[in-house]
Scaffold this motif. Structure first.
Motif, PDB file in Angstrom:
ATOM      1  N   THR A 290      74.802 -24.175  77.024  1.00  0.00           N
ATOM      2  CA  THR A 290      74.917 -24.446  75.589  1.00  0.00           C
ATOM      3  C   THR A 290      76.391 -24.415  75.189  1.00  0.00           C
ATOM      4  O   THR A 290      77.192 -23.737  75.839  1.00  0.00           O
ATOM      5  CB  THR A 290      74.143 -23.398  74.751  1.00  0.00           C
ATOM      6  N   ASN A 291      76.730 -25.162  74.117  1.00  0.00           N
ATOM      7  CA  ASN A 291      78.067 -24.971  73.544  1.00  0.00           C
ATOM      8  C   ASN A 291      77.981 -24.846  72.031  1.00  0.00           C
ATOM      9  O   ASN A 291      78.929 -25.104  71.318  1.00  0.00           O
ATOM     10  CB  ASN A 291      79.054 -26.072  73.987  1.00  0.00           C
ATOM     11  N   ASP A 292      76.790 -24.406  71.554  1.00  0.00           N
ATOM     12  CA  ASP A 292      76.666 -24.076  70.134  1.00  0.00           C
ATOM     13  C   ASP A 292      75.992 -22.720  69.972  1.00  0.00           C
ATOM     14  O   ASP A 292      75.105 -22.557  69.136  1.00  0.00           O
ATOM     15  CB  ASP A 292      75.951 -25.200  69.368  1.00  0.00           C
ATOM     16  N   GLN A 293      76.406 -21.762  70.800  1.00  0.00           N
ATOM     17  CA  GLN A 293      75.910 -20.380  70.750  1.00  0.00           C
ATOM     18  C   GLN A 293      74.391 -20.298  70.911  1.00  0.00           C
ATOM     19  O   GLN A 293      73.743 -19.437  70.340  1.00  0.00           O
ATOM     20  CB  GLN A 293      76.300 -19.671  69.429  1.00  0.00           C
ATOM     21  N   GLU A 295      72.062 -22.598  69.981  1.00  0.00           N
ATOM     22  CA  GLU A 295      71.207 -23.416  69.088  1.00  0.00           C
ATOM     23  C   GLU A 295      70.509 -24.502  69.906  1.00  0.00           C
ATOM     24  O   GLU A 295      69.337 -24.806  69.696  1.00  0.00           O
ATOM     25  CB  GLU A 295      72.040 -24.057  67.964  1.00  0.00           C
ATOM     26  N   GLN A 327      80.591 -31.624  70.027  1.00  0.00           N
ATOM     27  CA  GLN A 327      80.569 -32.045  68.637  1.00  0.00           C
ATOM     28  C   GLN A 327      81.835 -32.821  68.271  1.00  0.00           C
ATOM     29  O   GLN A 327      82.930 -32.487  68.720  1.00  0.00           O
ATOM     30  CB  GLN A 327      80.432 -30.802  67.731  1.00  0.00           C
ATOM     31  N   TRP A 330      85.726 -31.501  67.143  1.00  0.00           N
ATOM     32  CA  TRP A 330      86.083 -30.165  67.640  1.00  0.00           C
ATOM     33  C   TRP A 330      87.284 -30.229  68.559  1.00  0.00           C
ATOM     34  O   TRP A 330      87.418 -31.136  69.373  1.00  0.00           O
ATOM     35  CB  TRP A 330      84.908 -29.536  68.402  1.00  0.00           C
ATOM     36  N   THR A 333      85.845 -25.628  72.441  1.00  0.00           N
ATOM     37  CA  THR A 333      84.431 -25.286  72.451  1.00  0.00           C
ATOM     38  C   THR A 333      84.195 -24.121  73.404  1.00  0.00           C
ATOM     39  O   THR A 333      84.975 -23.897  74.332  1.00  0.00           O
ATOM     40  CB  THR A 333      83.564 -26.520  72.808  1.00  0.00           C
TER      41      THR A 333
END
Ligand code: MTE
Ligand code: MO
Length: 374
Positions: A290-293, A295, A327, A330, A333
């Motif tokens: 993941t790279n959105d914590q 999500e 994203q 950004w 990340t």
């Protein structure tokens, strides 16, 4: 200087300690091949490398009661030849992340205190069977190395006798690494390979095997390589209260890119690669990134694994990769990776909650920050 005649080492290794020699390869080199080249394989020595030669080498086989037999190298090689591909991983692999959480004692390994090699040798169970050992009469098999501390005490460790005598556990007295004699740093001429078990039990420069009711009396079995609660500290730790590490938990690491690297974004994605492995022969069944914590979790491709391994005997690592969407806009990340093994064991989320005073078994989600280059 007992360290005056150490072997020559590869320049790419990052040295964590000179005397004794401890070093690991850079992460990006580590995962370039499924089988780790011998010269890039991490080295973890606790003592000076002993000087041994094939002609005079002798292995003593003993029980608690008596010495039963002495084997020369050629005697060991007479047994059926057994080849396995297996990881050896230090219990302190990834310790630097734990040290960053809170100070601790130990060499600050990155993600490279691990390698995957092809090992050829004689099955320990064949030798113990020939010795007339009955598994029910004993509990442990102890190993001693030819490397000695200043008081003359050897490096030592032990494994439970059930594993030592189980043909399916693939424990071998190895005389080849990747098809050549084992290099000095990795245990020439004989080392024990205990697949799926912490590196510390894979005794190099094997001098003696003792079949016993007791675990090895060695400091590295009794007073080290054990794990405690994050709230246990040096003023209240009792090493007799925790079991010695044997089978390793599931772990993964991101190796490419490396932390804080500038990464090229191609079609809105970055390429991420790493390894995953679990102890006890448990196959890696999935790697999530993941790279959105957390999500959104993306499933990585499992690029290389031991496709010939039988169920429960997956001793090799799995190399994985993914083109991870990033994203728009950004500039940096944070990437997280976690692996799942065949028992559905998953890595813990945080280092904080598994912190321990010697920094062992740091298998939390691997988290790195990188810069994005558009
Ligand atoms: N065996 C002996 N005789 N002496 C040692 O210092 N180190 C152990 C194990 N076997 C050690 C040993 C530890 S802690 C690890 S992690 C592995 O060897 C490292 O193996 P490598 O140097 O071949 O990577
Ligand atoms: Mo180790």
């Amino acid at each position: 200087d007992p360290y005056a005649r150490e072997p020559v080492r590869h320049k790419a290794l990052k040295v964590n300690g000179q005397k004794p020699f401890c070093a690991e390869p850079p992460p990006s080199l580590l995962i370039e091949s499924f089988v780790t080249p011998v010269e890039l394989f991490y080295v973890r020595n606790h003592l000076p490398v002993p000087e041994l030669d094939s002609e005079s080498y002798a292995l003593e086989l003993a029980t608690e009661e008596s010495t039963r037999k002495t084997l020369k190298l050629e005697d060991i090689k007479k047994y059926p030849k057994h080849t396995i591909t297996s990881v050896v991983m230090c219990g302190g692999n990834r310790r630097s992340e734990m040290a960053a959480e809170k100070p601790l004692k130990g060499l600050t390994w990155g993600v490279g205190a691990v390698g995957n090699a092809v090992w050829t040798g004689t099955k320990l169970c064949d030798i113990l069977r020939d010795l007339g050992i009955n598994e029910d009469d004993y509990d442990h098999v102890q190993f001693e190395g030819y490397d000695l501390d200043p008081s003359g005490t050897p490096y030592g460790a032990s494994i439970p006798i059930g594993r030592a005598m189980d043909p399916k556990a693939d424990v071998i007295l190895a005389y080849e690494m990747n098809g050549q004699s084992i290099p000095r740093d990795h245990g020439f001429p004989i080392r024990v390979i205990v697949p799926g078990v912490v590196g510390a039990r894979n005794v190099k420069w094997l001098a003696k095997i003792i079949v016993s009711k007791k675990e090895s009396p060695s400091q590295w079995q009794q007073g080290d390589y054990k794990v405690f609660s994050p709230s246990t500290d040096w003023d209240n730790v009792d090493f007799s209260k925790a079991p010695a590490i044997q089978e390793m938990p599931v772990i993964s690491a991101i190796c490419k890119p490396e932390p804080l690297e500038n990464v090229k974004v191609v079609n809105g994605k970055i390429n991420v690669k790493g390894y995953a492995w679990s102890g006890g022969g448990r196959k890696i069944v999935r790697v999530d990134v993941t790279n959105d914590q957390g999500e959104t979790w993306h499933t990585a491709n499992l690029d290389a694994e031991d496709t010939n391994a039988k169920d429960g005997r997956h001793w090799s690592w799995t190399l994985w990769s993914i083109d991870l969407p990033v994203q728009k806009g950004w500039k940096e990340t944070e990437i997280w990776a976690k692996a799942v093994d065949a028992s559905y064991n998953v890595q813990p989320e945080t280092v904080k909650n598994i912190w321990n005073l010697r920094g062992f078994l740091c298998n939390a989600y691997h988290k790195i920050k990188v810069k994005l280059d558009r």
